[in-house]
Scaffold this active site. Structure first.
Site, PDB file in Angstrom:
ATOM      1  N   THR A   1      -6.174  23.257  37.497  1.00 12.61           N
ATOM      2  CA  THR A   1      -6.497  24.126  38.642  1.00 12.61           C
ATOM      3  C   THR A   1      -5.399  24.180  39.704  1.00 12.61           C
ATOM      4  OG1 THR A   1      -7.576  22.260  39.710  1.00 12.61           O
ATOM      5  CG2 THR A   1      -8.994  23.750  38.438  1.00 12.61           C
TER       6      THR A   1
ATOM      7  N   CYS B   1     -14.678  18.333  41.447  1.00 15.79           N
ATOM      8  CA  CYS B   1     -14.773  19.644  42.089  1.00 15.79           C
ATOM      9  C   CYS B   1     -15.490  20.624  41.156  1.00 15.79           C
ATOM     10  CB  CYS B   1     -13.382  20.168  42.413  1.00 15.79           C
ATOM     11  SG  CYS B   1     -13.455  21.835  43.107  1.00 15.79           S
TER      12      CYS B   1
ATOM     13  N   SER C   1       0.113  14.146  44.291  1.00 19.03           N
ATOM     14  CA  SER C   1      -0.746  15.321  44.484  1.00 19.03           C
ATOM     15  C   SER C   1      -0.099  16.541  43.850  1.00 19.03           C
ATOM     16  CB  SER C   1      -0.972  15.545  45.981  1.00 19.03           C
ATOM     17  OG  SER C   1      -1.533  16.815  46.198  1.00 19.03           O
TER      18      SER C   1
ATOM     19  N   GLU D   1      -6.740  15.123  36.188  1.00 21.41           N
ATOM     20  CA  GLU D   1      -7.539  16.320  35.856  1.00 21.41           C
ATOM     21  C   GLU D   1      -7.335  16.710  34.396  1.00 21.41           C
ATOM     22  OE1 GLU D   1      -7.147  19.785  38.447  1.00 21.41           O
ATOM     23  OE2 GLU D   1      -7.783  21.072  36.784  1.00 21.41           O
TER      24      GLU D   1
ATOM     25  N   CYS E   1      -7.212  27.370  41.080  1.00 21.16           N
ATOM     26  CA  CYS E   1      -8.306  27.593  42.035  1.00 21.16           C
ATOM     27  C   CYS E   1      -7.842  28.404  43.238  1.00 21.16           C
ATOM     28  CB  CYS E   1      -8.875  26.252  42.482  1.00 21.16           C
ATOM     29  SG  CYS E   1      -7.779  25.363  43.588  1.00 21.16           S
TER      30      CYS E   1
ATOM     31  N   HIS F   1      -5.982  12.710  46.198  1.00 22.29           N
ATOM     32  CA  HIS F   1      -4.669  12.074  46.206  1.00 22.29           C
ATOM     33  C   HIS F   1      -4.059  12.010  47.605  1.00 22.29           C
ATOM     34  CE1 HIS F   1      -4.369  13.111  41.679  1.00 22.29           C
ATOM     35  NE2 HIS F   1      -4.809  11.887  41.859  1.00 22.29           N
TER      36      HIS F   1
HETATM   37  O1  0CG Z   1      -3.506  18.407  43.358  1.00 19.89           O
HETATM   38  P1  0CG Z   1      -4.141  17.308  42.622  1.00 19.89           P
HETATM   39  O2  0CG Z   1      -4.953  17.772  41.451  1.00 19.89           O
HETATM   40  O3  0CG Z   1      -3.180  16.230  42.203  1.00 19.89           O
HETATM   41  O4  0CG Z   1      -5.235  16.612  43.558  1.00 19.89           O
HETATM   42  P2  0CG Z   1      -5.331  16.334  45.103  1.00 19.89           P
HETATM   43  O5  0CG Z   1      -6.258  15.160  45.245  1.00 19.89           O
HETATM   44  O6  0CG Z   1      -4.019  16.197  45.750  1.00 19.89           O
HETATM   45  O7  0CG Z   1      -5.993  17.624  45.754  1.00 19.89           O
HETATM   46  C1  0CG Z   1      -7.045  18.342  45.347  1.00 19.89           C
HETATM   47  C2  0CG Z   1      -8.054  17.651  44.559  1.00 19.89           C
HETATM   48  C3  0CG Z   1      -8.867  17.084  43.924  1.00 19.89           C
HETATM   49 FE1  SF4 Z   2     -11.258  22.095  43.748  1.00 17.11          FE
HETATM   50 FE2  SF4 Z   2      -9.008  23.496  43.953  1.00 17.11          FE
HETATM   51 FE3  SF4 Z   2      -9.588  21.699  45.761  1.00 17.11          FE
HETATM   52 FE4  SF4 Z   2      -8.924  20.922  43.303  1.00 17.11          FE
HETATM   53  S1  SF4 Z   2      -7.606  21.947  44.782  1.00 17.11           S
HETATM   54  S2  SF4 Z   2     -10.578  20.118  44.553  1.00 17.11           S
HETATM   55  S3  SF4 Z   2      -9.869  22.579  42.099  1.00 17.11           S
HETATM   56  S4  SF4 Z   2     -10.773  23.594  45.330  1.00 17.11           S
END
Ligand code: 0CG
Ligand code: SF4
Length: 317
Positions: free
Chosen positions: A171, A102, A229, A132, A201, A47
């Site tokens: 996560t 991920c 995000s 997600e 995470c 994002h």
């Molecule tokens: O924080 P989210 O899940 O909205 O995603 P972003 O793309 O900002 O960052 C981590 C990932 C995937």
């Molecule tokens: Fe993976 Fe955490 Fe990054 Fe999301 S924020 S991509 S779960 S490591």
């Protein structure tokens, strides 16, 4: 010329790219190298507009659904994960597809599948509509995963069998808010099965802890990240709940509202897991133009997580 006012910039560490984001971006770049342009990407790979625009310039085409992708071009699934139906459809259409989900999200998918095989209904703690959450809920048939967003939601849900439940989480949630929801779940459903803590995470946890460490020192916090995000938005909230009332999301330096920062002497800067470090440097440089800046890094953890890209991209074309 009048002297610039002094300002201390507290830089949170860790901040910015996590291992899952780094891997997802590498996957798109390697797919472009291997198959040439265009490579399709289902949903923003991560994002962040800056990242997406950069990949688009190299030949990536971003779409929201698989039916927007021609059968004969490769498609990458974003880091946030996809419902099971998406790779199934890609296989049915014989498409080259690479999953950039991920590994820490995939782990949650596996947890959900395992609990479901054991006959447990799932409760997912997360934000409705987030990709997600759609992806994780989409691992199981409709009705098998009940979404709760708040402590109040816990009182409202009507599971099939209250003694046969397990929970999973998104996560990128707030560590503190999630602890409250987990407590409410275990109070109402004492037998509910869960992960050791939650599924938040390491990157989300560490970035929130760094903001907590900075918050008491600063007049204002700027979180570099995108409005969609989740982990970045949570950092803004953590700043506020840790005592920094001025806590704002900015996509880049141009978004900073300088009038509201008049008279500040200490500002915190962090970046969400999908925000590149160039944007952090851009923000620091913008401060240097207006203030006599001293940078202090506040490091609360060190990260050395790295994820491999899928094998298909490591093999020669
Ligand atoms: O924080 P989210 O899940 O909205 O995603 P972003 O793309 O900002 O960052 C981590 C990932 C995937
Ligand atoms: Fe993976 Fe955490 Fe990054 Fe999301 S924020 S991509 S779960 S490591």
């Amino acid at each position: 010329m009048t002297a610039k006012p002094p300002l201390t910039l507290y830089l949170a560490a860790p901040r910015g790219f996590c291992a899952g984001v780094d891997r997802a971006i590498r996957i798109v770049e390697m797919a472009l190298e291997k198959w040439g342009a265009p490579v399709y990407v289902r949903h923003e790979i991560v994002h962040n507009r800056f990242v997406v625009d950069g990949l688009r310039a190299k030949g990536a085409v971003f779409v929201e659904e698989l039916d927007e992708v021609p059968d004969d071009r490769p498609v990458v699934f974003s880091a946030h994960g996809v419902p099971k139906s998406v790779p199934e459809e890609a296989r049915r259409r014989n498409m080259v597809h690479v999953d950039a989900t991920c590994p820490l999200v995939t782990k949650v998918h596996s947890e959900a599948a395992r609990h479901s095989e054991n006959g447990l209904q799932m409760v997912m703690i997360g934000h409705a509509g987030h990709p997600e959450v759609l992806g994780t809920m989409g691992q199981l048939p409709e009705g098998e995963v009940i979404l709760v967003e708040t402590v109040d939601d816990v009182a409202r849900i009507t599971p099939r069998n209250p003694s046969r439940l397990a929970y999973i989480t998104q996560t990128t949630l707030s560590v503190d808010d999630t602890a409250g929801i987990v407590a409410a779940l275990t109070r109402r459903f004492p037998g509910i099965v869960g992960p050791a803590k939650e599924d938040i995470c390491y990157a989300t946890t560490n970035r929130q802890a760094a903001v907590k460490a900075i918050a008491p020192k600063i007049d204002a916090l700027l979180v570099i990240g995108a409005p969609n995000s989740s982990n970045s938005q949570r950092l803004v909230e953590v700043g506020r709940s840790s005592g920094c009332a001025y806590s704002q999301l900015v996509q880049r330096a141009a978004d900073i509202d300088w009038r509201t920062l008049e008279g500040v002497t200490a500002v915190g800067v962090t970046a969400g897991a999908s925000a590149p470090e160039v944007l952090v440097n851009e923000v620091i440089d913008a401060f240097r133009e207006r203030f006599d800046v001293t940078v202090e890094v506040v490091e609360t953890a060190r990260e050395n997580v790295e994820f491999k890209v899928p094998r298909v991209l490591r093999e020669p074309a």
